[in-house]
Design an enzyme around this catalytic site. Structure first.
Site, PDB file in Angstrom:
ATOM      1  N   ASP B  94       0.861  -1.184   0.000  1.00  0.00           N
ATOM      2  CA  ASP B  94       0.000   0.000   0.000  1.00  0.00           C
ATOM      3  C   ASP B  94       0.900   1.237   0.000  1.00  0.00           C
ATOM      4  O   ASP B  94       1.314   1.741   1.043  1.00  0.00           O
ATOM      5  CB  ASP B  94      -0.926  -0.022   1.220  1.00  0.00           C
ATOM      6  CG  ASP B  94      -2.061   0.988   1.061  1.00  0.00           C
ATOM      7  OD1 ASP B  94      -2.087   1.708   0.047  1.00  0.00           O
ATOM      8  OD2 ASP B  94      -2.923   1.051   1.961  1.00  0.00           O
ATOM      9  N   ALA B  95       1.217   1.679  -1.198  1.00  0.00           N
ATOM     10  CA  ALA B  95       2.257   2.696  -1.388  1.00  0.00           C
ATOM     11  C   ALA B  95       1.692   3.977  -1.996  1.00  0.00           C
ATOM     12  O   ALA B  95       2.267   5.038  -1.853  1.00  0.00           O
ATOM     13  CB  ALA B  95       3.344   2.140  -2.296  1.00  0.00           C
ATOM     14  N   LYS B  96       0.558   3.880  -2.670  1.00  0.00           N
ATOM     15  CA  LYS B  96      -0.115   5.039  -3.289  1.00  0.00           C
ATOM     16  C   LYS B  96       0.849   5.889  -4.102  1.00  0.00           C
ATOM     17  O   LYS B  96       0.855   7.109  -4.014  1.00  0.00           O
ATOM     18  CB  LYS B  96      -0.848   5.855  -2.224  1.00  0.00           C
ATOM     19  CG  LYS B  96      -1.906   5.019  -1.482  1.00  0.00           C
ATOM     20  CD  LYS B  96      -2.753   5.812  -0.531  1.00  0.00           C
ATOM     21  CE  LYS B  96      -3.855   4.993   0.105  1.00  0.00           C
ATOM     22  NZ  LYS B  96      -3.420   3.979   1.084  1.00  0.00           N
ATOM     23  N   ARG B  97       1.656   5.233  -4.920  1.00  0.00           N
ATOM     24  CA  ARG B  97       2.642   5.926  -5.727  1.00  0.00           C
ATOM     25  C   ARG B  97       2.043   6.459  -7.026  1.00  0.00           C
ATOM     26  O   ARG B  97       0.897   6.117  -7.391  1.00  0.00           O
ATOM     27  CB  ARG B  97       3.805   4.983  -6.054  1.00  0.00           C
ATOM     28  CG  ARG B  97       4.582   4.476  -4.852  1.00  0.00           C
ATOM     29  CD  ARG B  97       5.220   5.577  -4.032  1.00  0.00           C
ATOM     30  NE  ARG B  97       6.245   5.058  -3.128  1.00  0.00           N
ATOM     31  CZ  ARG B  97       6.085   4.782  -1.843  1.00  0.00           C
ATOM     32  NH1 ARG B  97       4.925   4.973  -1.255  1.00  0.00           N
ATOM     33  NH2 ARG B  97       7.095   4.317  -1.117  1.00  0.00           N
TER      34      ARG B  97
END
Lengths: 272, 272
Positions: B94-97
């Site tokens: 869960d990095a939301k890059r």
């Protein structure tokens, strides 16, 4: 660092150049690959050769994370080197983070406190509570994506939202957030006319501008429409400077490219 | 992992639970702090206690980056442990890059190749070329923010864009991107009625759903409006499970909470 200190540095160096430290192991000179930390050695050489010509360095976290643990270590060494040797430099963690409040607070701590960057870039999609935790740090800056320089910018950012383009709504809305004085904005250089519109909404804010040079934007045009009384611009160049050569003269050649930009900037600053 | 393998796992375990490994050193049992890698030891204990009740684990990178090098090491050890001991588990970074194309490609390599997660979360603001590099990985999945569960979701995501809410425009547009079959979407549980609308646009895609429980969403409601023929839902719970106790019984208590959710899910799955 305060905004006033940044402005002072710009006036002293006659430069508002930011150099992007987007270090790709497949693009740096091969002789560096034999060293223990090629990424840091590359950055150190670039910084040593250019720090008097720019006011800011911007490592993009993607290039460090792509090298796992070793990459994170290189990032840490790079920011420590900057903070120790060149405390006058405005440092930007180009991370484009953003998450729910308690999670954004963890990112803010990581970049603004532990790594001790002066600023970090964030993405606006998740709204107020995803950005405010970054804004809470005194004398630190949060640089929010507004209008980016890539092709995909036109997928959503320029879409019409109740009569206004989304990027304008994003900027306008962000002005109401707590500690919004700590906001700066990413605005790509690809269409300089956009700066006129943006300056109507945020006349005083600093803008971080990618896309000059390699991506086609013109420095003259960006300054014409985007500069304010306190300069208000940081022009980023990454590949055009750091990969000017991939031979032993890479740092020297990077300096030559940085010098060209600094000289163009000096002319513009002297005109005003 | 293929989507079909994920669906099979859901049917076998009678669970579509995802457990969020958002490990905060100030919230875990103090006896773990004496160990060399408290974060990994915490995750290992949680995984050992719950892996038969869930189909997915989702470490949020913020909680690891907040611990610098050591945190990145804990993340690496956690994903390696999952891939070695529980290869059937669907893993989510869960990095939301999201960044310009060549930079997003670095993030994609970091999470989908080097760390070898099955999937990674991304933010849509920068559009097509910021997401497509993630989609290029075969049998990997890109989970894009659509409608998040936080308060700030209403700042931009639900704004009207040429007659449609932004989150719908984002979903609709993403269907035209290359390899869009590798897309899943984050849809918060706070308003279950939204699922009806979303299912009209993407009847077959998997949705990762935060916000059930702690943030007020109802599992029943989400399933009523969001479930499809192939289940199509991953319900995430983080704090409600992993911090059920901060004493020596933390793993046991986490199992009890996970079991409650799995049992609710089993009833729902048996009904259909």
């Amino acid at each position: 660092m305060t905004t006033q200190q940044l402005v002072q540095q710009i006036k002293t160096k006659k430069s508002f150049l930011c150099i992007g430290l987007d270090v790709d192991l497949t693009k740096i000179p091969t002789h560096l690959l034999e060293l223990e930390d090629p990424i840091f050695e590359f950055n150190k050489a670039i910084i040593d050769a250019t720090h008097d010509l720019c006011v800011s360095y911007k490592p993009n976290t993607a290039f460090y994370e792509a090298n796992g643990l070793k990459g994170w270590q290189s990032l840490q060494k790079t920011i420590n080197y900057l903070n120790e040797k060149h405390p006058e430099i405005f440092t930007i963690a180009d991370a484009k983070r953003g998450d729910i409040g308690n999670t954004s607070a963890m990112y803010a701590k990581a970049f603004l406190e532990d790594l001790n960057f002066d600023s970090v870039t964030v993405a606006p999609y998740m709204g107020k509570d995803s950005v405010e935790p970054f804004l809470a740090f005194e004398n630190k800056h949060t640089i929010m994506l507004a209008l980016t320089s890539n092709e995909g910018a036109f997928d959503f950012q320029t879409k019409n939202v109740e009569g206004n383009e989304l990027y304008k709504v994003v900027i306008e809305t962000s002005k109401t957030w707590k500690n919004s004085q700590n906001l700066m904005y990413v605005v790509g250089a690809t269409k300089a006319e956009y700066f006129t519109e943006i300056r109507k909404i945020i006349p005083n804010s600093f803008l971080l501008v990618p896309g000059v040079g390699a991506q086609g934007g013109s420095l003259q045009e960006v300054c014409k429409y985007g500069m304010n009384d306190e300069i208000g611009l940081l022009i980023n160049s990454s590949r055009g400077i750091i990969y000017a050569s991939n031979d032993k003269d890479f740092a020297e050649r990077a300096r030559m490219e940085a010098l060209k930009m600094q000289q163009e900037m000096e002319i513009i600053l002297n005109k005003d």
